[in-house]
Design a protein around this motif. Structure first.
Motif, PDB file in Angstrom:
ATOM      1  N   PRO A  25      37.132  19.401  25.934  1.00  0.00           N
ATOM      2  CA  PRO A  25      36.270  20.317  26.696  1.00  0.00           C
ATOM      3  C   PRO A  25      34.822  20.323  26.210  1.00  0.00           C
ATOM      4  O   PRO A  25      34.053  21.202  26.561  1.00  0.00           O
ATOM      5  CB  PRO A  25      36.947  21.666  26.481  1.00  0.00           C
ATOM      6  N   TRP A 105      36.706  33.184  27.190  1.00  0.00           N
ATOM      7  CA  TRP A 105      35.283  33.582  27.207  1.00  0.00           C
ATOM      8  C   TRP A 105      35.091  35.051  27.515  1.00  0.00           C
ATOM      9  O   TRP A 105      34.201  35.701  26.948  1.00  0.00           O
ATOM     10  CB  TRP A 105      34.481  32.649  28.113  1.00  0.00           C
ATOM     11  N   SER A 155      36.843  27.200  30.665  1.00  0.00           N
ATOM     12  CA  SER A 155      37.310  25.932  30.085  1.00  0.00           C
ATOM     13  C   SER A 155      38.662  26.073  29.397  1.00  0.00           C
ATOM     14  O   SER A 155      39.384  25.101  29.258  1.00  0.00           O
ATOM     15  CB  SER A 155      36.273  25.388  29.104  1.00  0.00           C
ATOM     16  N   LYS A 206      27.890  19.660  27.541  1.00  0.00           N
ATOM     17  CA  LYS A 206      29.022  19.377  28.435  1.00  0.00           C
ATOM     18  C   LYS A 206      28.537  18.464  29.551  1.00  0.00           C
ATOM     19  O   LYS A 206      28.139  17.343  29.274  1.00  0.00           O
ATOM     20  CB  LYS A 206      29.611  20.686  28.912  1.00  0.00           C
ATOM     21  N   LEU A 339      42.997  27.256  24.214  1.00  0.00           N
ATOM     22  CA  LEU A 339      42.069  27.994  23.363  1.00  0.00           C
ATOM     23  C   LEU A 339      42.291  29.474  23.650  1.00  0.00           C
ATOM     24  O   LEU A 339      42.361  29.870  24.816  1.00  0.00           O
ATOM     25  CB  LEU A 339      40.640  27.567  23.714  1.00  0.00           C
ATOM     26  N   ARG A 348      44.113  19.894  27.327  1.00  0.00           N
ATOM     27  CA  ARG A 348      42.876  19.845  28.126  1.00  0.00           C
ATOM     28  C   ARG A 348      42.198  18.480  28.036  1.00  0.00           C
ATOM     29  O   ARG A 348      42.031  17.932  26.942  1.00  0.00           O
ATOM     30  CB  ARG A 348      41.923  20.943  27.660  1.00  0.00           C
TER      31      ARG A 348
END
Ligand code: GLV
Length: 380
Positions: A25, A105, A155, A206, A339, A348
């Protein structure tokens, strides 16, 4: 007195950094042209050429965010720096903050807001869950937050959360709408001004193709009004937008503060932004290949999948850590597990920016096929 600590032998060894396929990620592999930009001579942070570079970067971010906001900067630091900057500057202790939590997040933002003394309310769903606009409006009406946080590119779950209409609801309830696009900017469409997003930030490492360490962030007039009329000073000096906006020449006053960052490399990365269409095409190619291997995608609905980071449900009869270790050892390739709340749920695979190419999808699929052949557990 003499030196009692001898020089460490390791400092005399040449630095060795292996090549790896960074198909997790992020960070993502950085193309040679951008690495070369980072090796250009250092200039002073107050030299005129630096201000020119910064102005160009500001225009690049305005384009990438689709915004005309004057208060648009690239700050030194990771996506977390921008996350804290947004919250620290717009929220005062005791004020109500609403956070949509459907992955890591939202959890982070709730913790950051709590630490600075906000009164935090969360709406919680399992990783990858989607909040309807009705649910959001109900929570806005109930908690009357000064700020509402939503992750566009979750993500940890591989989700691209819909954004349309939420900005209007936030206006109606006198709330600032803060959106995290660290994992999605450049890979999935976002229109800051048209979608009435008040504060938007992302990361450099990213889909934007630059090295880690720079975080673009933009505040609209509503957000500036709130943050520049506050009664208390933000809890962080480093992240105080009254300083940062001055350095970026956004406040119309002579500059008095400097920060040092790898802005040149970042700038070059920004203008090479890969298109949304390209990310979607490569992601769809990867998704089909994964299903052909018999793997199940964690986000069932195609339209809700994040094109930059794909989440695969952990296949039955396998230990995900063994799969990832096998792929690193035999293919020099990074993929990652979940995560926060998605740990033990997903593997991922990220193909973003420069890495977003069908031949990289083929490499990732071959590595996974190899791991599936070799990592099956003898007993379940
Ligand atoms: C990092 O940003 C991640 O999603 O693991």
């Amino acid at each position: 007195s003499s030196l009692t600590i001898p020089p460490p032998a390791c400092m005399l060894r040449p630095l060795e950094v292996p090549f790896r396929y960074l198909f997790g990620p992020g960070p993502s592999n950085v193309p040679p042209r951008i690495l070369a930009a980072g090796a250009r001579p250092i200039i002073g942070h107050l030299h005129p050429e630096m201000y020119e570079i910064m102005n160009d970067i500001k225009k690049g971010i305005q384009y990438a965010f689709q915004t005309q906001n004057n208060m648009t900067i690239a700050m030194s630091g990771s996506g977390h720096a921008a996350m804290e900057c947004a919250i620290f500057n717009t929220v005062e202790p005791g004020e109500s903050v609403l956070v949509a939590v459907n992955g890591i997040w939202g959890e982070r933002v709730a913790e950051i807001a709590e630490r600075m003394g906000a009164s935090v309310h969360t709406m919680v769903k399992a990783p990858g869950g989607v909040f309807t606009n009705e649910e959001i409006e109900k929570a806005l009406a109930k908690h009357k937050p000064v700020l509402f946080f939503l992750t566009h590119g979750e993500s940890s779950a591989g989700l691209a959360h819909p954004v349309d209409g939420i900005g209007d609801l936030c206006r109606k309830h006198n709330t600032l709408f803060l959106v995290d696009t660290v994992a999605s900017l450049g890979a999935a469409p976002i229109f800051m001004d048209q979608q009435n997003i008040d504060i938007l930030y992302t990361g450099s490492q990213k889909a934007l193709n630059a090295p880690p360490g720079t975080a673009p962030i933009s505040f609209n007039e509503r957000a500036c009004q709130k943050m520049f009329t506050r009664k208390t000073k933000p809890v962080s000096y480093l992240l105080d937008m009254s300083h940062l906006s001055n350095y970026w020449g956004n406040d119309g006053k002579p500059a008095r503060l400097g920060t040092v960052s790898d802005l040149q490399a970042f700038c070059t990365g920004l203008i090479s932004k890969t298109s949304w269409k390209h990310h979607k095409e490569v992601a769809e190619y990867l998704w089909t290949g994964l299903e052909d291997l018999g793997l199940k995608l964690f986000i069932r609905e195609k339209d809700l999948r994040l094109p930059s980071v794909t989440t695969i449900a952990i296949p039955q009869g396998y230990n995900w850590r063994e799969i990832l270790q096998y792929i690193m050892k035999h293919h020099q390739m990074e993929m990652t597990g979940g995560l926060g709340p998605s740990i033990n749920m997903v593997i991922r695979v990220g193909l973003m920016g420069y890495n977003c190419q069908k031949r990289n999808a083929d490499l990732a699929l071959a590595a996974l096929a190899d791991a599936l052949r070799n990592c099956k557990k003898s007993k379940a």
